[in-house]
Scaffold this motif. Sequence first.
Motif, PDB file in Angstrom:
ATOM      1  N   PHE A  34     -29.853  71.177  77.314  1.00  0.00           N
ATOM      2  CA  PHE A  34     -28.585  71.896  77.439  1.00  0.00           C
ATOM      3  C   PHE A  34     -27.815  71.996  76.127  1.00  0.00           C
ATOM      4  O   PHE A  34     -26.747  72.613  76.093  1.00  0.00           O
ATOM      5  CB  PHE A  34     -27.693  71.225  78.485  1.00  0.00           C
ATOM      6  CG  PHE A  34     -28.312  71.136  79.860  1.00  0.00           C
ATOM      7  CD1 PHE A  34     -28.915  72.238  80.443  1.00  0.00           C
ATOM      8  CD2 PHE A  34     -28.277  69.955  80.568  1.00  0.00           C
ATOM      9  CE1 PHE A  34     -29.479  72.165  81.706  1.00  0.00           C
ATOM     10  CE2 PHE A  34     -28.825  69.864  81.832  1.00  0.00           C
ATOM     11  CZ  PHE A  34     -29.429  70.969  82.401  1.00  0.00           C
ATOM     12  N   GLU A  35     -28.327  71.388  75.059  1.00  0.00           N
ATOM     13  CA  GLU A  35     -27.631  71.425  73.769  1.00  0.00           C
ATOM     14  C   GLU A  35     -27.392  72.871  73.348  1.00  0.00           C
ATOM     15  O   GLU A  35     -28.292  73.712  73.409  1.00  0.00           O
ATOM     16  CB  GLU A  35     -28.427  70.693  72.676  1.00  0.00           C
ATOM     17  CG  GLU A  35     -28.476  69.200  72.840  1.00  0.00           C
ATOM     18  CD  GLU A  35     -27.141  68.492  72.634  1.00  0.00           C
ATOM     19  OE1 GLU A  35     -26.201  69.076  72.047  1.00  0.00           O
ATOM     20  OE2 GLU A  35     -27.044  67.329  73.090  1.00  0.00           O
ATOM     21  N   GLY A  36     -26.158  73.167  72.944  1.00  0.00           N
ATOM     22  CA  GLY A  36     -25.797  74.491  72.462  1.00  0.00           C
ATOM     23  C   GLY A  36     -25.513  75.511  73.551  1.00  0.00           C
ATOM     24  O   GLY A  36     -25.196  76.656  73.245  1.00  0.00           O
ATOM     25  N   LEU A  37     -25.636  75.116  74.817  1.00  0.00           N
ATOM     26  CA  LEU A  37     -25.409  76.044  75.920  1.00  0.00           C
ATOM     27  C   LEU A  37     -24.010  75.838  76.508  1.00  0.00           C
ATOM     28  O   LEU A  37     -23.519  74.712  76.595  1.00  0.00           O
ATOM     29  CB  LEU A  37     -26.438  75.837  77.035  1.00  0.00           C
ATOM     30  CG  LEU A  37     -27.904  76.082  76.677  1.00  0.00           C
ATOM     31  CD1 LEU A  37     -28.786  75.809  77.891  1.00  0.00           C
ATOM     32  CD2 LEU A  37     -28.100  77.494  76.165  1.00  0.00           C
ATOM     33  N   PRO A  66     -26.469  64.898  76.677  1.00  0.00           N
ATOM     34  CA  PRO A  66     -26.259  63.448  76.558  1.00  0.00           C
ATOM     35  C   PRO A  66     -24.928  63.104  75.880  1.00  0.00           C
ATOM     36  O   PRO A  66     -24.217  62.203  76.348  1.00  0.00           O
ATOM     37  CB  PRO A  66     -27.457  62.986  75.727  1.00  0.00           C
ATOM     38  CG  PRO A  66     -28.532  63.984  76.044  1.00  0.00           C
ATOM     39  CD  PRO A  66     -27.790  65.297  76.169  1.00  0.00           C
ATOM     40  N   SER A  67     -24.572  63.832  74.830  1.00  0.00           N
ATOM     41  CA  SER A  67     -23.309  63.533  74.149  1.00  0.00           C
ATOM     42  C   SER A  67     -22.108  63.902  75.028  1.00  0.00           C
ATOM     43  O   SER A  67     -21.103  63.193  75.042  1.00  0.00           O
ATOM     44  CB  SER A  67     -23.231  64.255  72.804  1.00  0.00           C
ATOM     45  OG  SER A  67     -23.318  65.653  72.981  1.00  0.00           O
ATOM     46  N   GLY A  68     -22.205  64.986  75.764  1.00  0.00           N
ATOM     47  CA  GLY A  68     -21.138  65.379  76.668  1.00  0.00           C
ATOM     48  C   GLY A  68     -20.951  64.369  77.790  1.00  0.00           C
ATOM     49  O   GLY A  68     -19.826  64.037  78.163  1.00  0.00           O
ATOM     50  N   TRP A  69     -22.053  63.854  78.333  1.00  0.00           N
ATOM     51  CA  TRP A  69     -21.976  62.864  79.402  1.00  0.00           C
ATOM     52  C   TRP A  69     -21.385  61.558  78.879  1.00  0.00           C
ATOM     53  O   TRP A  69     -20.620  60.888  79.575  1.00  0.00           O
ATOM     54  CB  TRP A  69     -23.358  62.635  80.002  1.00  0.00           C
ATOM     55  CG  TRP A  69     -23.353  61.692  81.152  1.00  0.00           C
ATOM     56  CD1 TRP A  69     -23.819  60.412  81.172  1.00  0.00           C
ATOM     57  CD2 TRP A  69     -22.840  61.939  82.463  1.00  0.00           C
ATOM     58  NE1 TRP A  69     -23.644  59.857  82.412  1.00  0.00           N
ATOM     59  CE2 TRP A  69     -23.038  60.779  83.223  1.00  0.00           C
ATOM     60  CE3 TRP A  69     -22.241  63.035  83.068  1.00  0.00           C
ATOM     61  CZ2 TRP A  69     -22.661  60.671  84.559  1.00  0.00           C
ATOM     62  CZ3 TRP A  69     -21.863  62.939  84.396  1.00  0.00           C
ATOM     63  CH2 TRP A  69     -22.076  61.771  85.128  1.00  0.00           C
ATOM     64  N   ALA A  70     -21.721  61.193  77.628  1.00  0.00           N
ATOM     65  CA  ALA A  70     -21.172  59.969  77.040  1.00  0.00           C
ATOM     66  C   ALA A  70     -19.651  60.079  76.887  1.00  0.00           C
ATOM     67  O   ALA A  70     -18.935  59.092  77.070  1.00  0.00           O
ATOM     68  CB  ALA A  70     -21.825  59.695  75.689  1.00  0.00           C
TER      69      ALA A  70
END
Length: 129
Positions: free
Chosen positions: A63-66, A98-102
């Motif tokens: 999902f990175e960049g989406l 992963p970064s968004g969930w963190a």
Amino acid sequence: MGFWEASRAFAGVGSAFRGPVQEHIEATIRAELMPEQLEVVNESHGRQSDESHFHVRVVSEAFEGLSPLARHRKVSRLFTDEDGALKFHSLRITAQTPSGWARDSVVPSAPRCTGKGDGRGKVTDTSSL
């Protein structure tokens, strides 16, 4: 008890029932998105064996960049036919990087289902998956 734990308890997560639709959803997402985290909850209103309503929480680098809408579409397209219709009644999606969930692991509450057109009592046709 937080929302996610409450919804899992309501949906009977931990019960012995795991139907073919739920297993199909899990296997498809694992194969296509290689998630770091995945949880599929059967939120079907009547009997869990109806397998009509699901919530997918998926955390994946895919999902990175989406945008949030593009992430949602990436997941929903895994389960639609050529006309764009889901092969079961409802798929609620929480899709994060992963970064968004963190940064933010809040899962929004499920909207109340009116039951109109959801085929309650009808078991999802697994031959169409």
